[in-house]
Design an enzyme around this catalytic site. Structure first.
Site, PDB file in Angstrom:
ATOM      1  N   GLY A 173      69.800  26.535 -10.511  1.00 38.61           N
ATOM      2  CA  GLY A 173      71.056  27.236 -10.260  1.00 38.61           C
ATOM      3  C   GLY A 173      71.076  28.469 -11.128  1.00 38.61           C
ATOM      4  O   GLY A 173      70.106  29.221 -11.156  1.00 38.61           O
ATOM      5  N   GLU A 174      72.132  28.647 -11.862  1.00 36.40           N
ATOM      6  CA  GLU A 174      72.248  29.805 -12.760  1.00 36.40           C
ATOM      7  C   GLU A 174      72.580  29.262 -14.157  1.00 36.40           C
ATOM      8  O   GLU A 174      73.681  28.751 -14.374  1.00 36.40           O
ATOM      9  CB  GLU A 174      73.316  30.761 -12.220  1.00 36.40           C
ATOM     10  CG  GLU A 174      73.549  31.969 -13.078  1.00 36.40           C
ATOM     11  CD  GLU A 174      72.268  32.674 -13.496  1.00 36.40           C
ATOM     12  OE1 GLU A 174      71.468  33.054 -12.633  1.00 36.40           O
ATOM     13  OE2 GLU A 174      72.063  32.823 -14.721  1.00 36.40           O
ATOM     14  N   SER A 175      71.611  29.387 -15.048  1.00 36.73           N
ATOM     15  CA  SER A 175      71.759  28.751 -16.358  1.00 36.73           C
ATOM     16  C   SER A 175      72.937  29.308 -17.154  1.00 36.73           C
ATOM     17  O   SER A 175      73.596  28.582 -17.896  1.00 36.73           O
ATOM     18  CB  SER A 175      70.467  28.880 -17.160  1.00 36.73           C
ATOM     19  OG  SER A 175      70.117  30.237 -17.330  1.00 36.73           O
TER      20      SER A 175
ATOM     21  N   CYS B   7      63.973  24.554 -13.262  1.00 32.69           N
ATOM     22  CA  CYS B   7      64.341  25.969 -13.206  1.00 32.69           C
ATOM     23  C   CYS B   7      65.482  26.284 -14.190  1.00 32.69           C
ATOM     24  O   CYS B   7      65.263  26.266 -15.396  1.00 32.69           O
ATOM     25  CB  CYS B   7      64.655  26.351 -11.774  1.00 32.69           C
ATOM     26  SG  CYS B   7      64.425  28.089 -11.455  1.00 32.69           S
TER      27      CYS B   7
ATOM     28  N   ARG C  21      63.617  33.733 -19.022  1.00 35.75           N
ATOM     29  CA  ARG C  21      64.361  33.740 -17.747  1.00 35.75           C
ATOM     30  C   ARG C  21      63.822  34.815 -16.810  1.00 35.75           C
ATOM     31  O   ARG C  21      63.347  35.859 -17.261  1.00 35.75           O
ATOM     32  CB  ARG C  21      65.842  34.027 -17.991  1.00 35.75           C
ATOM     33  CG  ARG C  21      66.585  32.897 -18.665  1.00 35.75           C
ATOM     34  CD  ARG C  21      68.053  33.252 -18.891  1.00 35.75           C
ATOM     35  NE  ARG C  21      68.758  33.451 -17.656  1.00 35.75           N
ATOM     36  CZ  ARG C  21      69.550  34.491 -17.407  1.00 35.75           C
ATOM     37  NH1 ARG C  21      69.734  35.433 -18.297  1.00 35.75           N
ATOM     38  NH2 ARG C  21      70.170  34.596 -16.246  1.00 35.75           N
TER      39      ARG C  21
ATOM     40  N   ILE D 104      61.987  30.257  -7.610  1.00 37.42           N
ATOM     41  CA  ILE D 104      63.134  31.054  -7.157  1.00 37.42           C
ATOM     42  C   ILE D 104      63.806  31.668  -8.385  1.00 37.42           C
ATOM     43  O   ILE D 104      64.437  30.958  -9.159  1.00 37.42           O
ATOM     44  CB  ILE D 104      64.128  30.161  -6.376  1.00 37.42           C
ATOM     45  CG1 ILE D 104      63.411  29.460  -5.214  1.00 37.42           C
ATOM     46  CG2 ILE D 104      65.315  30.986  -5.888  1.00 37.42           C
ATOM     47  CD1 ILE D 104      64.219  28.343  -4.564  1.00 37.42           C
ATOM     48  N   ARG D 105      63.635  32.969  -8.558  1.00 37.02           N
ATOM     49  CA  ARG D 105      64.101  33.625  -9.802  1.00 37.02           C
ATOM     50  C   ARG D 105      63.743  32.733 -10.997  1.00 37.02           C
ATOM     51  O   ARG D 105      64.557  32.443 -11.868  1.00 37.02           O
ATOM     52  CB  ARG D 105      65.622  33.888  -9.775  1.00 37.02           C
ATOM     53  CG  ARG D 105      66.020  35.006  -8.833  1.00 37.02           C
ATOM     54  CD  ARG D 105      67.512  35.298  -8.888  1.00 37.02           C
ATOM     55  NE  ARG D 105      68.292  34.142  -8.519  1.00 37.02           N
ATOM     56  CZ  ARG D 105      69.115  33.486  -9.348  1.00 37.02           C
ATOM     57  NH1 ARG D 105      69.275  33.894 -10.592  1.00 37.02           N
ATOM     58  NH2 ARG D 105      69.773  32.435  -8.923  1.00 37.02           N
TER      59      ARG D 105
ATOM     60  N   HIS E 116      61.078  23.918  -8.219  1.00 38.51           N
ATOM     61  CA  HIS E 116      62.090  23.022  -7.647  1.00 38.51           C
ATOM     62  C   HIS E 116      61.478  21.938  -6.754  1.00 38.51           C
ATOM     63  O   HIS E 116      61.533  22.070  -5.526  1.00 38.51           O
ATOM     64  CB  HIS E 116      63.015  23.833  -6.732  1.00 38.51           C
ATOM     65  CG  HIS E 116      63.880  24.823  -7.426  1.00 38.51           C
ATOM     66  ND1 HIS E 116      65.127  24.506  -7.897  1.00 38.51           N
ATOM     67  CD2 HIS E 116      63.685  26.120  -7.700  1.00 38.51           C
ATOM     68  CE1 HIS E 116      65.674  25.575  -8.437  1.00 38.51           C
ATOM     69  NE2 HIS E 116      64.821  26.568  -8.342  1.00 38.51           N
TER      70      HIS E 116
ATOM     71  N   GLU F  53      62.718  19.308  -5.890  1.00 40.36           N
ATOM     72  CA  GLU F  53      63.809  18.705  -5.103  1.00 40.36           C
ATOM     73  C   GLU F  53      64.029  19.398  -3.768  1.00 40.36           C
ATOM     74  O   GLU F  53      64.724  18.870  -2.911  1.00 40.36           O
ATOM     75  CB  GLU F  53      65.116  18.671  -5.926  1.00 40.36           C
ATOM     76  CG  GLU F  53      65.823  20.010  -6.140  1.00 40.36           C
ATOM     77  CD  GLU F  53      65.208  20.875  -7.240  1.00 40.36           C
ATOM     78  OE1 GLU F  53      64.132  20.525  -7.766  1.00 40.36           O
ATOM     79  OE2 GLU F  53      65.814  21.915  -7.566  1.00 40.36           O
TER      80      GLU F  53
HETATM   81  N1  GLN Z   1      67.267  32.684 -12.900  1.00 38.96           N
HETATM   82  C1  GLN Z   1      68.085  31.522 -13.017  1.00 38.96           C
HETATM   83  C2  GLN Z   1      68.654  31.359 -14.422  1.00 38.96           C
HETATM   84  O1  GLN Z   1      68.441  32.153 -15.264  1.00 38.96           O
HETATM   85  C3  GLN Z   1      67.331  30.268 -12.648  1.00 38.96           C
HETATM   86  C4  GLN Z   1      67.018  30.256 -11.161  1.00 38.96           C
HETATM   87  C5  GLN Z   1      66.912  28.888 -10.556  1.00 38.96           C
HETATM   88  O2  GLN Z   1      67.366  27.871 -11.124  1.00 38.96           O
HETATM   89  N2  GLN Z   1      66.378  28.832  -9.371  1.00 38.96           N
HETATM   90  O3  GLN Z   1      69.320  30.396 -14.670  1.00 38.96           O
END
Ligand code: GLN
Length: 198
Positions: free
Chosen positions: A50-52, A82, A111, A140-141, A177, A179
């Site tokens: 997700g987004e940390s 991630c 990150r 993914i990012r 990921h 999952e």
């Molecule tokens: N770039 C996201 C972060 O800094 C992580 C991306 C992801 O969990 N797919 O949290």
């Protein structure tokens, strides 16, 4: 299922539903965790992608960050994918303003190491200790593990040598990921760790 491990998934933001589905498929009792009482009921915890920065902020707002740090320091088994890997890292490079991690893994995690959303990619990765074909991994990012301290062990690398999965006692972290690609071996290994500690 009698005696099935009770595994929480931190459900503040991100792809926690996918983790709940995989854990349920593997026979665990999977519990979304948003509050301290829920955290107290689980034998292990998955931290989703997700987004940390957002998960960190929400965890602090929900009063979950401090209890979670204490649980991790006390040996709660945890698996981060991630953003979850970033949250489990002792050191975060290119953190957002004021961003904190829960810590536990003796690693530095960078990150967005591959760029933004458009630079997301999939590739095959060999994982130490896994039988069968390489893991088909979605980045993914994604973060990368910049450096691994003496307490942690790298278990997967990209072909250029960069570390994308680590293990440390009851803690597991992957840049990618499993999952979302139907890969069950990480969750199975994690459930084995949780069961062994019961
Ligand atoms: N770039 C996201 C972060 O800094 C992580 C991306 C992801 O969990 N797919 O949290």
């Amino acid at each position: 299922m009698v005696g099935a491990p009770r595994v929480g998934v931190l459900a503040l933001q991100g792809d926690f539903r996918e983790h709940l589905a995989v854990l349920t498929e593997l026979g665990a009792v999977a519990i979304p965790v948003r509050r301290e009482q829920e955290l107290d009921q689980v034998d292990g915890l998955v931290l989703p992608g997700g987004e940390s920065t957002v998960i960190d902020k929400l965890a602090r707002n929900f009063g979950l960050a401090e209890p979670l740090k204490a649980k991790l320091a006390g040996g709660l088994p945890a698996y981060g994918t991630c953003a979850g890997l970033i949250l489990l890292a002792d050191r975060v490079v290119d953190a957002g303003p004021g961003q904190q991690s829960f810590g536990g893994l003796d690693v530095s995690v960078r990150r967005n190491a591959f760029g933004g959303q458009v630079d997301s990619f999939e590739t095959d990765v060999l994982v130490d200790g896994f039988e069968g074909p390489p893991v088909h991994a979605a980045f993914i990012r994604a973060p990368v593990v910049d450096s691994v301290g003496p307490a942690a062990t790298p278990i997967a690398h990209l072909t250029d040598g960069r570390v994308v999965a680590v293990r440390q006692g009851a803690l597991l972290g992957t840049s990618f990921h499993p999952e979302i690609t139907g890969e069950l071996r990480f969750h199975r290994a994690f459930l084995d760790t949780v069961a062994a500690r019961l």
